[in-house]
Structures are given as C-alpha cells and as structure tokens.
Design a protein around this motif. Structure first.
Motif, PDB file in Angstrom:
ATOM      1  N   GLU A 186       0.845  -1.200   0.000  1.00 49.74           N
ATOM      2  CA  GLU A 186       0.000   0.000   0.000  1.00 49.74           C
ATOM      3  C   GLU A 186       0.882   1.252   0.000  1.00 49.74           C
ATOM      4  O   GLU A 186       0.611   2.213  -0.712  1.00 49.74           O
ATOM      5  CB  GLU A 186      -0.850   0.070   1.279  1.00 49.74           C
ATOM      6  N   ILE A 187       1.916   1.212   0.842  1.00 50.58           N
ATOM      7  CA  ILE A 187       2.828   2.361   0.920  1.00 50.58           C
ATOM      8  C   ILE A 187       3.507   2.566  -0.430  1.00 50.58           C
ATOM      9  O   ILE A 187       3.545   3.678  -0.954  1.00 50.58           O
ATOM     10  CB  ILE A 187       3.873   2.170   2.054  1.00 50.58           C
ATOM     11  N   HIS A 188       3.983   1.465  -1.004  1.00 47.35           N
ATOM     12  CA  HIS A 188       4.655   1.573  -2.316  1.00 47.35           C
ATOM     13  C   HIS A 188       3.718   2.130  -3.383  1.00 47.35           C
ATOM     14  O   HIS A 188       4.135   2.901  -4.245  1.00 47.35           O
ATOM     15  CB  HIS A 188       5.199   0.204  -2.749  1.00 47.35           C
ATOM     16  N   HIS A 189       2.466   1.732  -3.288  1.00 47.86           N
ATOM     17  CA  HIS A 189       1.482   2.204  -4.268  1.00 47.86           C
ATOM     18  C   HIS A 189       1.297   3.731  -4.160  1.00 47.86           C
ATOM     19  O   HIS A 189       1.266   4.438  -5.172  1.00 47.86           O
ATOM     20  CB  HIS A 189       0.154   1.475  -4.034  1.00 47.86           C
ATOM     21  N   ILE A 190       1.217   4.222  -2.926  1.00 49.37           N
ATOM     22  CA  ILE A 190       1.051   5.673  -2.733  1.00 49.37           C
ATOM     23  C   ILE A 190       2.312   6.417  -3.186  1.00 49.37           C
ATOM     24  O   ILE A 190       2.224   7.470  -3.816  1.00 49.37           O
ATOM     25  CB  ILE A 190       0.685   6.003  -1.269  1.00 49.37           C
ATOM     26  N   ARG A 326      -8.589  19.198 -13.305  1.00 48.44           N
ATOM     27  CA  ARG A 326      -7.483  18.452 -12.675  1.00 48.44           C
ATOM     28  C   ARG A 326      -7.418  17.070 -13.320  1.00 48.44           C
ATOM     29  O   ARG A 326      -8.457  16.480 -13.575  1.00 48.44           O
ATOM     30  CB  ARG A 326      -7.753  18.321 -11.170  1.00 48.44           C
ATOM     31  N   PRO A 327      -6.211  16.568 -13.580  1.00 48.21           N
ATOM     32  CA  PRO A 327      -6.126  15.203 -14.101  1.00 48.21           C
ATOM     33  C   PRO A 327      -6.544  14.219 -13.002  1.00 48.21           C
ATOM     34  O   PRO A 327      -6.493  14.558 -11.818  1.00 48.21           O
ATOM     35  CB  PRO A 327      -4.647  15.033 -14.442  1.00 48.21           C
ATOM     36  N   VAL A 328      -6.940  13.035 -13.400  1.00 48.31           N
ATOM     37  CA  VAL A 328      -7.378  12.028 -12.433  1.00 48.31           C
ATOM     38  C   VAL A 328      -6.246  11.734 -11.444  1.00 48.31           C
ATOM     39  O   VAL A 328      -5.110  11.489 -11.845  1.00 48.31           O
ATOM     40  CB  VAL A 328      -7.766  10.721 -13.164  1.00 48.31           C
ATOM     41  N   CYS A 329      -6.563  11.815 -10.164  1.00 50.95           N
ATOM     42  CA  CYS A 329      -5.587  11.388  -9.153  1.00 50.95           C
ATOM     43  C   CYS A 329      -6.333  11.081  -7.868  1.00 50.95           C
ATOM     44  O   CYS A 329      -7.498  11.431  -7.724  1.00 50.95           O
ATOM     45  CB  CYS A 329      -4.488  12.429  -8.938  1.00 50.95           C
ATOM     46  N   SER A 330      -5.656  10.410  -6.931  1.00 48.85           N
ATOM     47  CA  SER A 330      -6.356  10.016  -5.717  1.00 48.85           C
ATOM     48  C   SER A 330      -6.701  11.254  -4.892  1.00 48.85           C
ATOM     49  O   SER A 330      -6.025  12.285  -4.969  1.00 48.85           O
ATOM     50  CB  SER A 330      -5.504   9.036  -4.909  1.00 48.85           C
ATOM     51  N   THR A 331      -7.766  11.152  -4.110  1.00 49.28           N
ATOM     52  CA  THR A 331      -8.263  12.292  -3.335  1.00 49.28           C
ATOM     53  C   THR A 331      -7.177  12.901  -2.457  1.00 49.28           C
ATOM     54  O   THR A 331      -7.006  14.118  -2.430  1.00 49.28           O
ATOM     55  CB  THR A 331      -9.457  11.857  -2.470  1.00 49.28           C
ATOM     56  N   LEU A 332      -6.427  12.050  -1.741  1.00 49.85           N
ATOM     57  CA  LEU A 332      -5.429  12.596  -0.817  1.00 49.85           C
ATOM     58  C   LEU A 332      -4.323  13.354  -1.533  1.00 49.85           C
ATOM     59  O   LEU A 332      -3.700  14.238  -0.956  1.00 49.85           O
ATOM     60  CB  LEU A 332      -4.842  11.484   0.066  1.00 49.85           C
ATOM     61  N   LEU A 333      -4.071  13.019  -2.791  1.00 47.94           N
ATOM     62  CA  LEU A 333      -3.000  13.717  -3.511  1.00 47.94           C
ATOM     63  C   LEU A 333      -3.505  14.917  -4.311  1.00 47.94           C
ATOM     64  O   LEU A 333      -2.714  15.731  -4.794  1.00 47.94           O
ATOM     65  CB  LEU A 333      -2.256  12.744  -4.447  1.00 47.94           C
ATOM     66  N   LEU A 336      -2.183  18.717  -4.344  1.00 47.25           N
ATOM     67  CA  LEU A 336      -0.950  19.072  -5.058  1.00 47.25           C
ATOM     68  C   LEU A 336      -1.239  19.640  -6.445  1.00 47.25           C
ATOM     69  O   LEU A 336      -0.471  20.455  -6.954  1.00 47.25           O
ATOM     70  CB  LEU A 336      -0.032  17.843  -5.193  1.00 47.25           C
ATOM     71  N   VAL A 337      -2.318  19.213  -7.050  1.00 46.69           N
ATOM     72  CA  VAL A 337      -2.682  19.786  -8.352  1.00 46.69           C
ATOM     73  C   VAL A 337      -3.705  20.906  -8.217  1.00 46.69           C
ATOM     74  O   VAL A 337      -3.655  21.887  -8.950  1.00 46.69           O
ATOM     75  CB  VAL A 337      -3.197  18.733  -9.367  1.00 46.69           C
ATOM     76  N   ASP A 338      -4.628  20.766  -7.269  1.00 44.02           N
ATOM     77  CA  ASP A 338      -5.725  21.739  -7.183  1.00 44.02           C
ATOM     78  C   ASP A 338      -5.271  23.142  -6.809  1.00 44.02           C
ATOM     79  O   ASP A 338      -5.908  24.130  -7.175  1.00 44.02           O
ATOM     80  CB  ASP A 338      -6.769  21.263  -6.170  1.00 44.02           C
ATOM     81  N   VAL A 339      -4.169  23.232  -6.070  1.00 37.51           N
ATOM     82  CA  VAL A 339      -3.721  24.559  -5.664  1.00 37.51           C
ATOM     83  C   VAL A 339      -3.113  25.324  -6.849  1.00 37.51           C
ATOM     84  O   VAL A 339      -3.096  26.553  -6.851  1.00 37.51           O
ATOM     85  CB  VAL A 339      -2.720  24.465  -4.481  1.00 37.51           C
ATOM     86  N   VAL A 340      -2.652  24.595  -7.858  1.00 33.95           N
ATOM     87  CA  VAL A 340      -1.902  25.228  -8.947  1.00 33.95           C
ATOM     88  C   VAL A 340      -2.729  26.269  -9.721  1.00 33.95           C
ATOM     89  O   VAL A 340      -2.287  27.417  -9.869  1.00 33.95           O
ATOM     90  CB  VAL A 340      -1.283  24.155  -9.886  1.00 33.95           C
ATOM     91  N   PRO A 341      -3.951  25.923 -10.189  1.00 37.31           N
ATOM     92  CA  PRO A 341      -4.723  26.973 -10.875  1.00 37.31           C
ATOM     93  C   PRO A 341      -5.069  28.144  -9.956  1.00 37.31           C
ATOM     94  O   PRO A 341      -5.216  29.275 -10.437  1.00 37.31           O
ATOM     95  CB  PRO A 341      -5.984  26.242 -11.342  1.00 37.31           C
ATOM     96  N   LEU A 342      -5.173  27.883  -8.658  1.00 37.62           N
ATOM     97  CA  LEU A 342      -5.505  28.973  -7.726  1.00 37.62           C
ATOM     98  C   LEU A 342      -4.314  29.905  -7.536  1.00 37.62           C
ATOM     99  O   LEU A 342      -4.473  31.121  -7.390  1.00 37.62           O
ATOM    100  CB  LEU A 342      -6.004  28.412  -6.393  1.00 37.62           C
ATOM    101  N   GLN A 343      -3.105  29.337  -7.578  1.00 40.17           N
ATOM    102  CA  GLN A 343      -1.895  30.173  -7.533  1.00 40.17           C
ATOM    103  C   GLN A 343      -1.841  31.049  -8.790  1.00 40.17           C
ATOM    104  O   GLN A 343      -1.605  32.265  -8.714  1.00 40.17           O
ATOM    105  CB  GLN A 343      -0.633  29.295  -7.482  1.00 40.17           C
ATOM    106  N   LEU A 344      -2.096  30.422  -9.950  1.00 40.94           N
ATOM    107  CA  LEU A 344      -2.072  31.170 -11.213  1.00 40.94           C
ATOM    108  C   LEU A 344      -3.154  32.245 -11.222  1.00 40.94           C
ATOM    109  O   LEU A 344      -2.935  33.372 -11.686  1.00 40.94           O
ATOM    110  CB  LEU A 344      -2.304  30.226 -12.407  1.00 40.94           C
ATOM    111  N   PHE A 345      -4.320  31.903 -10.701  1.00 42.54           N
ATOM    112  CA  PHE A 345      -5.451  32.826 -10.697  1.00 42.54           C
ATOM    113  C   PHE A 345      -5.119  34.086  -9.883  1.00 42.54           C
ATOM    114  O   PHE A 345      -5.339  35.210 -10.336  1.00 42.54           O
ATOM    115  CB  PHE A 345      -6.687  32.127 -10.127  1.00 42.54           C
TER     116      PHE A 345
END
Ligand code: F6R
Length: 370
Positions: A186-190, A326-333, A336-345
């Motif tokens: 599980e750890i390796h997968h994350i 946002r591209p498909v990714c797990s909820t916990l991660l 890391l992507v969601d903040v990026v457009p807000l920084q640009l905005f």
C-alpha cells in the motif's frame, strides 16, 4: 535571475513540479522503502509517538491541514494543526509521546520558533519541515526533513507549499512503515502515485493557464470571492483565498463547504464569485455529491461559479461558469494539483490590477517578529 519569467512568482509556480520531484528524491532505498536519514529520532521513540501537533503560520499551516487528513488515515494517530502564535499563548498539553512538527519555508518565522521552544521545554520532540538549510527552526529542532523547493523569492508562497505537503506525506508514510499501520504494498502504491504528481502538475500548467487567465480577466473587478472545499479541498480553499487576498488585495473568505448553510450562504448574491474545489466523482462519491449540491445552492442564488474538478466530471460542466480541470488522481493527492490553478489565478488577478506580484504591500517574506 528570473530566467525570462515576468516575475519570481510566475517562475516559482512553474517550479511546482520540480519542487515535488526534488522533495521525493533520495528518500527511498533500493527496495522502495522510505528512508529519512535526516530524521535522527530513534525508531523506538518514533514508534512510541501517539499524537502529532503541527505548528505553523499562514500557507505552511494549510499544508499541515492537508497532511492531517492523510496522516490520520494512514497512521491512525491524532494530528492537530495549530497556528504557532495561538499554540504558544495557551497551555498546550504536550508529553514526551507528542511529536511537534513545525512547518516553515523560511525557518525563521518567530511565532513558529517560539512555539517549538515552548514544546521542547515541555519535553516533546520537535521535527521541522523546512525549505532553508541551517535556518533557526531546523537548528533548534530534534530532527529536520528538508523540502527541496529551491529558494523562494516571491513573498507569496507557492512551490514551497506543494513541497511541504510532499514532505509531510513522506513523514506520514514513514510512520506507517515503522508502526506497521499499512501494508508495504500500500505504501509503495502511494509512493508511485506521488512520483506521478510532477507530471500531473505540469499538465495543469500546460493546459489550464489560458482558462485561468480568461477567468481572471472576466472577474478582475469583483470585490470579493468566496472559496469553498471539503475534506482535503477545505485547506486548498483556504490557501486559494489567502493567495488572492495577499497579492490581489481582494477580500476573500475560504471555508468548509459544509458550513455554507450555517452562515456564509447569506453572503451569496447575484454575481458573487464562488470558487469550489470539487472532489473526484469516482470512488468517494458522497463527498463529491455533497460538494456539488453546494455548487447548486450558490448557483441558484446567482453566484458566478469557478470550479476545480476532475477531468470529465459531468457535474462540473453542468453547474460551473468556469472550470479548471485536474487530471485524475487520488483524493489525498489532489491538493498538489488543485492549488496550482488557484496560484495562477491570484497571480493573474494581481497582474491585471497592475500590482507587484512579488512584493505585495505590507508583507515581508519572513516574519521575524512576533
Ligand atoms: C503566504 C505566505 C505566508 C507564510 C507564513 C509562514 O503566501 O507566504 O502565509 O506561509 O508567513 O512562513 P514560513 O513558512 O516561512 O514560516
């Protein structure tokens, strides 16, 4: 120095992918297990830790809030996140089994420094997550986990934030590894998923910047913005709101989406911009549905909705006036992507208003006074 970029902030947002990749670098052995050599606290001591208290200010505290969801889920120990200046002036309960984690980009924030001094006086161990080698906070801590975002020059923190989340996640996974609260696989997968994040952030930078810029142009005269999110999207909303107030001098409020009907919805009027972080529609669909119903509610009151959502989410198309994908990714991660457009905005809004995005008024890069 800006290497051709119009501002340090622009350059640093574009270094988000690198900040994530570099913070992961050299933290694994040949078998893929996590090795945090800099964390010089004996495994027996770490195994005895039964509570984590994160102390930080501003953006760094939001990285702590994000990490709380992950660490509690993975390690099954309580994680509290407290603003360093509040922590210090009450009488916090600290024991030798409490690990205090100080998160600081500069490593010189006086409030955070005072908080860790207090924690050590009470007999707790302190681990610093810091971006600046040899700064006061790591020097006065028992252990340090450096983020490798590179020097951050713009006052508003961007790449340091994503690196802080990665470092705190590594710490959480390391705890899970030594406490045995997760299977190795599980750890390796994350870890594999973490390794794919730089590419996903790059995708956002490459494909979403135009939409973000068009939305900023459209909203440049808005007097206030509401940001809402749920679960890990909640601290992302707080961070998006902070970025915008700090450099575009726009009044913003970030809150948990579930709070909407407990008060903030009263603010929603025709044309009010509301930014919503929508969780993935796969898997955890109740979370998704709840946030979508929040969008419906504000939309019904005439809000202008700007939504951060997973590629292909049909509800986003239906209820949003603008979508940052946002591209498909797990909820916990996803933070890391969601903040990026807000920084640009925030950056685009500030530029359009003619402000200096690197040096906002009244603010210093590191707050070395209390
Ligand atoms: C926001 C920002 C501040 C800092 C805060 C803590 O963009 O930069 O909120 O995050 O002052 O600073 P560090 O991380 O240096 O302790």
């Amino acid at each position: 120095e800006k290497g051709g970029w119009p501002s340090f902030m622009d350059k640093e947002i574009h270094e988000d992918p690198e900040a994530v990749a570099n913070t992961l670098l050299g933290r694994f052995d040949a078998k893929g297990d996590i090795v945090l050599d800099e964390v010089r606290i004996e495994p027996e001591v770490l195994r005895s830790i039964d509570r984590i208290v994160v102390v930080a200010c501003g953006t760094a505290s939001y990285a702590g809030l994000v990490a709380r969801y992950a660490i509690e889920h993975w390690v099954r120990i309580p994680v509290e996140v407290e603003l360093a200046h509040e922590f210090r002036y009450r009488d916090p309960i600290l024991t030798p089994r409490t690990l205090v984690v100080a998160i600081s980009q500069s490593g010189e924030t006086m409030d955070t420094l005072m908080a860790i001094r207090h924690a050590r006086e009470q007999g707790s161990r302190v681990l610093a997550i810091c971006n600046t080698q040899g700064a006061s906070i790591p020097r006065e801590s028992d252990a340090v986990l450096y983020t490798h975002a590179g020097p951050e020059i713009a006052v508003a923190s961007t790449k340091a934030f994503v690196a802080q989340i990665v470092a705190a996640y590594l710490l959480g996974l390391y705890f899970a590894q030594i406490k045995g609260t997760m299977f190795r696989d599980e750890i390796h997968h994350i870890v594999q998923q973490l390794r794919s994040m730089p590419e996903k952030i790059q995708w956002v930078l490459d494909t979403q910047a135009d939409t973000v810029n068009r939305t900023a142009t459209h909203m440049v005269n808005a007097r206030s913005f509401l940001f809402l999110g749920r679960h890990v999207g909640y601290p992302v909303a707080l961070e998006g709101a902070l970025k915008l107030k700090e450099i575009a001098y726009t009044f913003t409020e970030g809150f948990a989406a579930g709070e909407l009907k407990h008060g903030p919805i009263a603010l929603v009027d025709a044309g009010e911009p509301v930014v919503v972080i929508v969780p993935s529609s796969r898997g955890r669909s109740t979370l998704h549905n709840k946030v979508v119903s929040g969008i419906e509610e504000v939309k019904a009151r005439g809000a202008y909705t700007i939504v951060v959502a997973e590629e292909g989410d049909p509800d986003a198309e239906r209820y949003a006036d603008a979508v940052f994908w946002r591209p498909v990714c797990s909820t916990l991660l996803s933070p890391l992507v969601d903040v990026v457009p807000l920084q640009l905005f925030a950056m685009d809004m500030a530029m359009l208003k003619g402000y200096d995005v690197d040096k906002p008024r009244n603010l210093a890069k590191s707050v070395t006074v209390e």
